[in-house]
Design an enzyme around this catalytic site. Structure first.
Site, mmCIF file in Angstrom:
data_model
loop_
_atom_site.group_PDB
_atom_site.id
_atom_site.type_symbol
_atom_site.label_atom_id
_atom_site.label_comp_id
_atom_site.label_asym_id
_atom_site.label_seq_id
_atom_site.Cartn_x
_atom_site.Cartn_y
_atom_site.Cartn_z
ATOM 1 N N GLU A 32 0.891 -1.178 0.000
ATOM 2 C CA GLU A 32 0.000 0.000 0.000
ATOM 3 C C GLU A 32 0.916 1.212 0.000
ATOM 4 O O GLU A 32 1.479 1.566 1.039
ATOM 5 C CB GLU A 32 -0.863 0.009 1.270
ATOM 6 N N CYS A 52 -2.400 9.010 2.662
ATOM 7 C CA CYS A 52 -2.141 8.491 1.316
ATOM 8 C C CYS A 52 -3.331 8.785 0.408
ATOM 9 O O CYS A 52 -3.167 9.033 -0.772
ATOM 10 C CB CYS A 52 -1.864 6.996 1.378
HETATM 11 P P1 NAP Z 1 8.245 5.287 4.550
HETATM 12 O O1 NAP Z 1 9.444 6.138 4.752
HETATM 13 O O2 NAP Z 1 8.208 4.369 3.405
HETATM 14 O O3 NAP Z 1 8.055 4.480 5.919
HETATM 15 C C1 NAP Z 1 7.046 3.508 6.084
HETATM 16 C C2 NAP Z 1 7.633 2.299 6.787
HETATM 17 O O4 NAP Z 1 8.597 1.677 5.932
HETATM 18 C C3 NAP Z 1 8.389 2.641 8.068
HETATM 19 O O5 NAP Z 1 8.208 1.601 8.994
HETATM 20 C C4 NAP Z 1 9.832 2.717 7.606
HETATM 21 O O6 NAP Z 1 10.746 2.488 8.640
HETATM 22 C C5 NAP Z 1 9.865 1.611 6.584
HETATM 23 N N1 NAP Z 1 10.875 1.770 5.544
HETATM 24 C C6 NAP Z 1 11.297 2.922 4.967
HETATM 25 N N2 NAP Z 1 12.199 2.645 3.997
HETATM 26 C C7 NAP Z 1 12.348 1.311 3.975
HETATM 27 C C8 NAP Z 1 13.155 0.422 3.199
HETATM 28 N N3 NAP Z 1 13.977 0.866 2.253
HETATM 29 N N4 NAP Z 1 13.065 -0.894 3.448
HETATM 30 C C9 NAP Z 1 12.238 -1.358 4.394
HETATM 31 N N5 NAP Z 1 11.452 -0.576 5.165
HETATM 32 C C10 NAP Z 1 11.499 0.746 4.949
HETATM 33 O O7 NAP Z 1 6.943 6.145 4.449
HETATM 34 P P2 NAP Z 1 6.564 7.414 5.308
HETATM 35 O O8 NAP Z 1 7.204 8.592 4.721
HETATM 36 O O9 NAP Z 1 6.792 7.152 6.754
HETATM 37 O O10 NAP Z 1 4.980 7.424 5.074
HETATM 38 C C11 NAP Z 1 4.403 8.172 4.066
HETATM 39 C C12 NAP Z 1 4.193 7.370 2.797
HETATM 40 O O11 NAP Z 1 3.343 6.271 3.073
HETATM 41 C C13 NAP Z 1 3.471 8.209 1.774
HETATM 42 O O12 NAP Z 1 3.979 7.963 0.498
HETATM 43 C C14 NAP Z 1 2.038 7.713 1.888
HETATM 44 O O13 NAP Z 1 1.245 7.957 0.759
HETATM 45 C C15 NAP Z 1 2.267 6.262 2.147
HETATM 46 N N6 NAP Z 1 1.061 5.660 2.732
HETATM 47 C C16 NAP Z 1 0.324 4.795 1.973
HETATM 48 C C17 NAP Z 1 -0.847 4.258 2.486
HETATM 49 C C18 NAP Z 1 -1.693 3.300 1.676
HETATM 50 O O14 NAP Z 1 -2.587 2.664 2.249
HETATM 51 N N7 NAP Z 1 -1.488 3.146 0.381
HETATM 52 C C19 NAP Z 1 -1.258 4.601 3.767
HETATM 53 C C20 NAP Z 1 -0.486 5.493 4.493
HETATM 54 C C21 NAP Z 1 0.689 6.003 3.967
HETATM 55 P P3 NAP Z 1 11.525 3.716 9.365
HETATM 56 O O15 NAP Z 1 10.494 4.583 9.987
HETATM 57 O O16 NAP Z 1 12.380 3.031 10.353
HETATM 58 O O17 NAP Z 1 12.284 4.415 8.280
#
Ligand code: NAP
Length: 470
Positions: free
Chosen positions: A231, A265
């Site tokens: 997601e 999101c």
């Molecule tokens: P993010 O940086 O991707 O972080 C989300 C999770 O992934 C965190 O637990 C993070 O850990 C982990 N993570 C980050 N990079 C990673 C990698 N290379 N390998 C493995 N795990 C990794 O996202 P965010 O900035 O916190 O959240 C915002 C994003 O999420 C936006 O793009 C939003 O649209 C999306 N989102 C999508 C949905 C949906 O249902 N489609 C819902 C909500 C949010 P750390 O915190 O330790 O870095």
């Protein structure tokens, strides 16, 4: 990134955690595997009682949980409370519906030369859940409730800025009665995801997060041949056509953009307005955006609290500056206030062009882009002209146009005359770079089930497909 609670309203770090050691992670995976063997032998009724107990705890402790979420990531206290209630509702939904969703599905035995044939849904084992901070309870619950009801166990790698919410969730399921190890928070950084997902005891992964994290996890899962649900981000269109109720559209647009301080999101991010009503909509929308109260997320009068991180605030300001430097027009907002806390004012930007970052990137904060289009076809071209495909909105009172939007918008969902939201009853997920797989509804529960075909030839007992223990 340190694993810590830092209050976005003040910038003060309140609590830090040492990451778990490799040995601690290994022990948690082992407990999840043992708990899976135990859980899959329990009945749906038993698991439903535990999930209803989790819902009771959520309701009883709503205020305390809401305060913690507000402190960790800055959402308004009112919206945090609503999130807790939504989680309790989802737990009760899956407790009530699991027996239907997991029931054996009879097939036409004669057509497949069997005496009986059916499909059985069974759990697969420990599932790694990598989750974001923006809805720190809901994003986890909407995975955990169906997964645990199906008999799987969960290993939560939550975002590094919400460790207390992660630990609260582990504690919640334990107190609700689920076996030790059924749901465990792994306090680790994202670099550890590779090792956890590569472990043979971990059977699958679900990620809610950014496109970059999605690509990284999909690569690991591809190498390890493991199922994933992704997601990811979105840049949802919100199309306004001439027949729309403009007042209502402007009001809902404001909520759809600024819910959760603009960090959703499925927030509407690109407002695509027909030229016949563009000026009227732009004026009404900018007026409503400017009227929102920005401030302390604990204050009940606040509409928009701080962004969750300083980096997040800086990023959206850089996107706005980039557009302005290249000729865009700011209708309201656009300058972060001085003082402590990572606040950003509700902002509307128009006269966007393809060379601007806001044209194609997701903007994760209370900043709206406004496009002017001159026809239905152009609206669809702009709406679909993105690498994302999560949610979408269209405003029109013309029934024929409603039908066309439902078909033509290239997204995981289409909400007409309303804003995109998630319900336990409806599938949720995206297409294109917004990811794949579905959460919620029966589909979300079955993503982490073995859809097992059972074919029985001569000598079968006369009973057809029936209930089974799991
Ligand atoms: P993010 O940086 O991707 O972080 C989300 C999770 O992934 C965190 O637990 C993070 O850990 C982990 N993570 C980050 N990079 C990673 C990698 N290379 N390998 C493995 N795990 C990794 O996202 P965010 O900035 O916190 O959240 C915002 C994003 O999420 C936006 O793009 C939003 O649209 C999306 N989102 C999508 C949905 C949906 O249902 N489609 C819902 C909500 C949010 P750390 O915190 O330790 O870095």
């Amino acid at each position: 990134m340190p694993i810590a609670t830092t209050n976005p309203a003040t910038g003060e770090t309140l609590k830090t955690y040492d990451p778990m050691s490799a040995e601690q992670v290994d022990a948690a995976i082992e407990r999840a595997d043992v708990a899976y063997r135990q859980l899959r032998g329990t009945t749906i009724d038993q698991r439903g009682r535990w999930l209803n107990a989790a819902a009771d705890l959520l309701q009883a402790e709503r205020d305390e949980i809401a305060r913690l979420m507000t402190t960790e990531m800055g959402k308004t206290y009112a919206s945090a409370g609503a999130e807790v209630t939504k989680c309790a509702t989802a737990c009760r939904f899956y407790a009530a519906k699991a027996a239907d969703f997991l029931a054996d599905e009879p097939a036409d035995a004669g057509a497949v030369k069997a005496t009986r044939a059916f499909v059985r849904y069974q759990p697969i084992g420990p599932v790694l859940a990598v989750m974001p901070w923006n809805f720190p309870l809901w994003q986890v619950l909407r995975f955990a409730a169906p997964a645990l009801m199906a008999g799987n166990t969960g290993l939560l790698k939550h975002a590094s800025n919400v460790p207390q919410t992660a630990l609260l969730l582990e504690d919640l399921f334990r107190r609700a009665g689920f076996p030790e190890g059924a749901f465990t928070a792994l306090l680790v950084g994202s670099a550890e995801v590779d090792r956890v997902l590569s472990d043979p005891r971990v059977r699958a992964a679900t990620l809610t997060g950014s496109e970059g994290a999605g690509r990284s996890i999909a690569q690991i899962a591809g190498r390890e041949l493991k199922k994933t649900v992704l997601e990811l981000g979105g840049s949802d269109p919100f199309v306004v056509m001439p027949s729309a109720d403009l007042d209502r559209a402007a009001e809902v647009a404001t909520t759809a953009r600024c819910q959760n301080n603009g960090q959703s999101c499925i927030a509407a991010k690109r407002f695509i307005v027909h030229a016949d009503v563009f000026d009227a909509f732009a004026e009404a929308f900018a007026a409503r955006m400017s009227a929102l109260r920005v401030g302390d997320p604990m204050d009940p009068d606040t509409d928009v609290g701080p962004l969750a991180s300083e980096g997040g605030r800086d990023e959206i300001h850089a996107q706005v500056r980039d557009a302005v430097d290249k000729g865009a027009t700011v209708l309201c907002g656009g300058e972060p206030p001085a003082g402590p806390g990572w606040y950003y004012p509700p902002t509307v930007v128009t006269d966007l062009r393809p060379e601007m970052r806001m044209w194609s990137e997701e903007v994760f904060g209370p900043v709206a882009g406004l496009w002017r289009v001159s026809s239905y076809d152009e609206a669809i071209e702009v709406a679909n002209g993105t690498s994302f495909g999560l949610g979408s909105n269209a405003w029109t009172r013309d029934p024929e146009e409603q039908e066309r939007f439902a078909t033509d918008l290239d997204a995981g969902n289409v909400f007409i005359n309303g804003m995109t939201t998630s319900y336990p009853q409806l599938p949720f997920g995206g297409v294109k770079n917004s990811g794949y797989g579905r959460e919620l509804s029966a589909l979300g529960m079955r993503e982490f089930c073995n859809t097992k075909t059972v074919w029985v030839g001569e000598g079968a007992a006369s009973a057809g497909a029936g209930a089974h223990a799991e």
